[in-house]
Design an enzyme around this catalytic site. Structure first.
Site, PDB file in Angstrom:
ATOM      1  N   HIS A   1       0.813  -1.206   0.000  1.00 24.59           N
ATOM      2  CA  HIS A   1       0.000   0.000   0.000  1.00 24.59           C
ATOM      3  C   HIS A   1       0.850   1.261   0.000  1.00 24.59           C
ATOM      4  O   HIS A   1       1.950   1.283   0.536  1.00 24.59           O
ATOM      5  CB  HIS A   1      -0.895   0.014   1.247  1.00 24.59           C
ATOM      6  CG  HIS A   1      -1.789  -1.171   1.341  1.00 24.59           C
ATOM      7  ND1 HIS A   1      -2.129  -1.753   2.539  1.00 24.59           N
ATOM      8  CD2 HIS A   1      -2.411  -1.909   0.389  1.00 24.59           C
ATOM      9  CE1 HIS A   1      -2.936  -2.785   2.319  1.00 24.59           C
ATOM     10  NE2 HIS A   1      -3.115  -2.893   1.025  1.00 24.59           N
TER      11      HIS A   1
ATOM     12  N   LYS B   1       6.598   6.454   7.321  1.00 28.53           N
ATOM     13  CA  LYS B   1       6.031   5.601   8.369  1.00 28.53           C
ATOM     14  C   LYS B   1       7.122   5.130   9.320  1.00 28.53           C
ATOM     15  O   LYS B   1       8.266   4.941   8.924  1.00 28.53           O
ATOM     16  CB  LYS B   1       5.385   4.349   7.763  1.00 28.53           C
ATOM     17  CG  LYS B   1       4.175   4.593   6.905  1.00 28.53           C
ATOM     18  CD  LYS B   1       3.606   3.276   6.383  1.00 28.53           C
ATOM     19  CE  LYS B   1       2.416   3.498   5.482  1.00 28.53           C
ATOM     20  NZ  LYS B   1       1.875   2.219   4.972  1.00 28.53           N
TER      21      LYS B   1
ATOM     22  N   TYR C   1       1.931   1.570  13.831  1.00 27.80           N
ATOM     23  CA  TYR C   1       2.782   2.446  13.044  1.00 27.80           C
ATOM     24  C   TYR C   1       2.287   3.881  13.077  1.00 27.80           C
ATOM     25  O   TYR C   1       1.102   4.155  13.221  1.00 27.80           O
ATOM     26  CB  TYR C   1       2.931   1.947  11.607  1.00 27.80           C
ATOM     27  CG  TYR C   1       1.656   1.717  10.837  1.00 27.80           C
ATOM     28  CD1 TYR C   1       1.219   2.628   9.897  1.00 27.80           C
ATOM     29  CD2 TYR C   1       0.901   0.566  11.038  1.00 27.80           C
ATOM     30  CE1 TYR C   1       0.057   2.415   9.174  1.00 27.80           C
ATOM     31  CE2 TYR C   1      -0.258   0.336  10.318  1.00 27.80           C
ATOM     32  CZ  TYR C   1      -0.679   1.274   9.396  1.00 27.80           C
ATOM     33  OH  TYR C   1      -1.837   1.053   8.683  1.00 27.80           O
TER      34      TYR C   1
ATOM     35  N   ASP D   1      -6.652  -6.298  -2.092  1.00 30.78           N
ATOM     36  CA  ASP D   1      -5.231  -6.544  -2.355  1.00 30.78           C
ATOM     37  C   ASP D   1      -5.019  -7.533  -3.498  1.00 30.78           C
ATOM     38  O   ASP D   1      -4.017  -7.450  -4.208  1.00 30.78           O
ATOM     39  CB  ASP D   1      -4.522  -7.038  -1.091  1.00 30.78           C
ATOM     40  CG  ASP D   1      -4.291  -5.924  -0.076  1.00 30.78           C
ATOM     41  OD1 ASP D   1      -4.482  -4.742  -0.425  1.00 30.78           O
ATOM     42  OD2 ASP D   1      -3.909  -6.239   1.064  1.00 30.78           O
TER      43      ASP D   1
END
Length: 178
Positions: free
Chosen positions: A62, A72, A132, A168
């Site tokens: 992603h 991130k 995250y 996905d």
């Protein structure tokens, strides 16, 4: 924290420096001054987590586009996972290359992912959690993805039949931006 740059420019594995005694340990997982000293984005606006019931759950790859690209800081808080980043920065010397690292509750490692990379992970144990921080807010309409087995990248997930979402599974073959 110990910062080790990966094979992808600007991406780092962070190992904790634990200070402990008979009670346990203490360690920082983030320090803006340390991030800035390594020229890393230290401004995070959102914290996310994902709980995954089953081993071999795969989420990714992603990323966000059009000004919503995210840096991130990723950490596994329970269980273990294979974390994978893919360099899709068109002007990068490592464009099209990926890096993977095991993050686990036991090793305490973190992965810093700069803007312009796709991110995904494969759980290696049941009941795995990932937490995250991201530098941009989630922006509907600017999310994108790359299929886990896209032939343009040949990512080695070391699993034949992962558990995937319909979304996905449906990503088309990747095409480099013009």
């Amino acid at each position: 924290m110990i910062f080790t740059e990966t094979t992808l420019k600007g991406a780092y594995v962070l190992d904790l420096e634990k200070r402990g005694d008979h009670r346990g340990f203490f360690s920082r997982t983030f320090c803006a001054k340390e991030f800035e000293s390594h020229h890393l984005n230290s401004h995070f606006v959102q914290g996310n987590m994902s709980h995954n019931h089953f081993k071999h759950t795969l989420r990714g790859m992603h990323y966000q586009t059009d000004g919503a690209e995210e840096a991130k800081l990723v950490r596994c808080t329970k269980g273990a996972l294979l974390d994978v980043i893919l360099d899709i920065r068109p002007d990068s010397k490592s464009y099209g290359s990926y890096f993977s690292v095991e993050l686990s509750e036991k090793n305490g490692r973190q992965l810093y992912i700069p803007k312009g990379m796709a991110h995904g992970f494969l759980t290696l144990e049941d009941d795995t959690e990932i937490a995250y921080l991201v530098s941009e807010y989630y922006t509907p309409g600017k999310e994108a993805g790359i299929r886990w087995n896209d032939p343009a990248f040949n990512i080695n997930w070391n699993v034949e039949h992962p558990i995937l979402s319909d979304k996905d599974l449906a990503y088309p073959d990747y095409k480099k931006p013009l």
